[in-house]
Design a protein around this motif. Structure first.
Motif, PDB file in Angstrom:
ATOM      1  N   LEU A  11      36.432  39.341  34.569  1.00 29.33           N
ATOM      2  CA  LEU A  11      36.600  37.917  34.253  1.00 29.33           C
ATOM      3  C   LEU A  11      36.029  37.558  32.885  1.00 29.33           C
ATOM      4  N   ALA A  34      43.461  35.466  38.220  1.00 25.92           N
ATOM      5  CA  ALA A  34      42.974  36.434  37.224  1.00 25.92           C
ATOM      6  C   ALA A  34      43.345  37.839  37.681  1.00 25.92           C
ATOM      7  N   LEU A  54      38.530  36.104  30.375  1.00 26.09           N
ATOM      8  CA  LEU A  54      39.193  34.868  30.821  1.00 26.09           C
ATOM      9  C   LEU A  54      38.194  33.711  30.929  1.00 26.09           C
ATOM     10  N   HIS A  71      41.996  31.928  27.776  1.00 25.57           N
ATOM     11  CA  HIS A  71      40.630  31.886  28.324  1.00 25.57           C
ATOM     12  C   HIS A  71      40.360  30.482  28.840  1.00 25.57           C
ATOM     13  N   VAL A 105      47.051  35.309  34.756  1.00 28.48           N
ATOM     14  CA  VAL A 105      46.567  35.844  33.484  1.00 28.48           C
ATOM     15  C   VAL A 105      46.422  37.346  33.645  1.00 28.48           C
ATOM     16  N   ALA A 156      40.075  35.135  41.349  1.00 29.19           N
ATOM     17  CA  ALA A 156      40.144  36.553  40.957  1.00 29.19           C
ATOM     18  C   ALA A 156      40.904  37.332  42.025  1.00 29.19           C
ATOM     19  N   VAL A 158      39.985  29.098  38.923  1.00 32.70           N
ATOM     20  CA  VAL A 158      40.295  30.520  38.714  1.00 32.70           C
ATOM     21  C   VAL A 158      40.054  31.307  40.008  1.00 32.70           C
ATOM     22  N   THR A 160      37.131  42.269  39.431  1.00 33.36           N
ATOM     23  CA  THR A 160      38.076  41.745  38.430  1.00 33.36           C
ATOM     24  C   THR A 160      37.299  41.446  37.158  1.00 33.36           C
ATOM     25  N   THR A 171      43.128  40.399  35.497  1.00 30.81           N
ATOM     26  CA  THR A 171      42.711  40.767  34.140  1.00 30.81           C
ATOM     27  C   THR A 171      42.154  42.184  34.046  1.00 30.81           C
TER      28      THR A 171
END
Ligand SMILES: Cc1cc2nc3c(=O)[nH]c(=O)nc-3n(C[C@H](O)[C@H](O)[C@H](O)COP(=O)(O)OP(=O)(O)OC[C@H]3O[C@@H](n4cnc5c(N)ncnc54)[C@H](O)[C@@H]3O)c2cc1C
Length: 381
Positions: free
Chosen positions: A111, A252, A114, A231, A163, A134, A132, A109, A254
């Motif tokens: 990150l 996440a 973020l 973020h 996110v 992931a 967070v 992921t 992302t």
């Protein structure tokens, strides 16, 4: 006897195992290195979160597949590749050398946007480390989701933020909202699910009609879409406009980033770390190395990283590994112009997206369910 090392039991590598099971190659000594005996199937993760599947429905057991293929299964994590020396090093300290290498370890992921890394260590920031989650590695996410759900249901108020506005982020938000609402009953008004992504990042690559259908679905499910980049800061989740956004947990979704050990391997890689391959999925710099799935990038047509392409490239990867070992002609993988995406919407309902065409309904869910279960079944020995 040629030494073949397969790294990662990903979607494309499954086809390699199946090919080796069909035609046992007496001239090849093969080993599969992968951290877990299970290969998790991302397409069924939203259905798992929504409560339609048990964890065991969503994974493939690599052990019988490897056995049938005559491939040794070595549970471990590759952490270093010296492509010039043809040496692979595993986290446990052991090493493997090879004549032929097949890479399908997926991606991580991304990150960095973020939770910007502190001195190269992602999630070194204590707030991010605690809040967070992931989406990859998938095995980790599958294991942690029930705990997250229990925490949300036990709290009087709970803010779950996803996110990332790609198909994965949207599916996770819809699945989570459905699961939390179903488990809490209508009386629990304190749970809120949000999707944070700039407007342009909502389902990029999908047609306007698909985006409109998904946007309606998100609204009908009570999911708040915040059209801003986010973020993590030391005190919480911050939006691009500087506001602090309430978040008890941030998932996440992302997008994908390349695995750092492959970036450092000496293989030809793009600026952002993906292994560069041609249409035969052979490395552009090291002909004895083949790669498929998320870990690589094609320079001819650039196409999105997806399970669909990883699956479709699998038979070509399988053919080319054996052909290369025997000095035979390689095959090309030509991606279709459009891929079919079936976006799960929480309850047994889904949206189909194929080029400019889209449709939705229970029947789309049943179609997706049939395809996904068939994929798992087709890899059960
Ligand atoms: C929630 C979600 C839903 C998605 N839904 C879809 C969808 O519906 N359709 C679609 O086309 N795409 C979908 N995707 C994208 C899809 O998951 C990926 O593109 C796909 O998994 C890539 O396949 P892969 O074979 O490259 O890697 P993976 O499927 O990730 O497999 C990689 C394998 O390598 C192993 N591995 C990892 N690191 C190492 C290491 N260092 N050493 C050894 N082994 C290692 C892993 O354990 C795993 O077994 C979704 C993604 C998410 C997050």
């Amino acid at each position: 006897m040629k030494k073949l090392v397969l790294v990662g039991g990903g979607h494309a590598q499954l086809a390699v195992l199946q090919a080796l099971a069909r035609q046992r190659a007496a001239d090849i000594d093969a080993v599969l290195v992968t951290p877990s005996p299970w290969q998790y199937y991302s397409g069924m993760l939203p259905g798992f979160i929504a409560g339609h599947y048990a964890e065991a429905d969503c994974r493939i057991d690599l052990r019988p597949l490897a056995k049938a293929a005559g491939v040794r299964l070595q549970l471990g994590q590759a952490v270093e590749l010296a492509a010039d020396e043809r040496q692979l090093r595993l986290a446990e300290g052991s090493g493997l050398d090879y004549d032929l290498l097949s890479l399908d370890p997926g991606s991580a992921t991304d990150l960095d946007t973020l939770a910007p890394p502190v001195a190269g260590a992602p999630l070194a920031d204590p707030w991010a480390a605690e809040h967070v989650l992931a989406v990859k590695p998938l095995a980790h996410f599958f294991a942690l989701w029930p705990q997250l759900q229990a925490r949300a249901l036990a709290a009087s108020t709970y803010q779950l933020c996803i996110v990332g506005g790609g198909a994965a982020g949207v599916e996770l938000a819809l699945a989570a909202a459905h699961a939390l609402k179903a488990a809490a009953g209508t009386g629990h008004a304190g749970i809120r699910v949000s999707v944070l992504a700039p407007a342009a990042a909502l389902l990029p690559g999908h047609a306007q009609g698909v985006r409109a259908r998904v946007t309606r679905r998100l609204a009908d499910s009570g999911i708040l879409v915040v059209p801003q980049r986010a973020h993590s800061g030391t005190d919480g989740l911050r939006l691009a406009d500087g506001r602090l956004y309430p978040a008890d947990c941030v998932i996440a979704a992302t997008g994908a980033r390349a695995l750092p050990w492959l970036e450092r391997s000496g293989l030809a890689c793009s600026d952002d770390g993906w292994i560069e391959v041609g249409d035969t999925h052979q490395s552009l710099s090291h002909p004895e190395v083949f790669a498929a799935g998320d870990c690589c990038t094609r320079l001819d047509p650039r196409f999105a990283r997806s399970g669909v392409h990883a699956v479709h490239a699998g038979p070509v990867l399988a053919h080319n590994l054996l052909a290369h070992a025997r000095g035979e002609a390689l095959r090309h993988y030509t991606p279709r112009r459009h891929s079919l995406y079936l976006i799960a919407c929480g309850p047994r309902w889904a949206i189909a997206s194929w080029g400019r065409w889209s449709a939705q309904g229970r029947w789309v869910w049943r179609w997706k369910d049939w395809i996904d279960r068939r994929f798992i079944r087709s890899h059960s020995v």
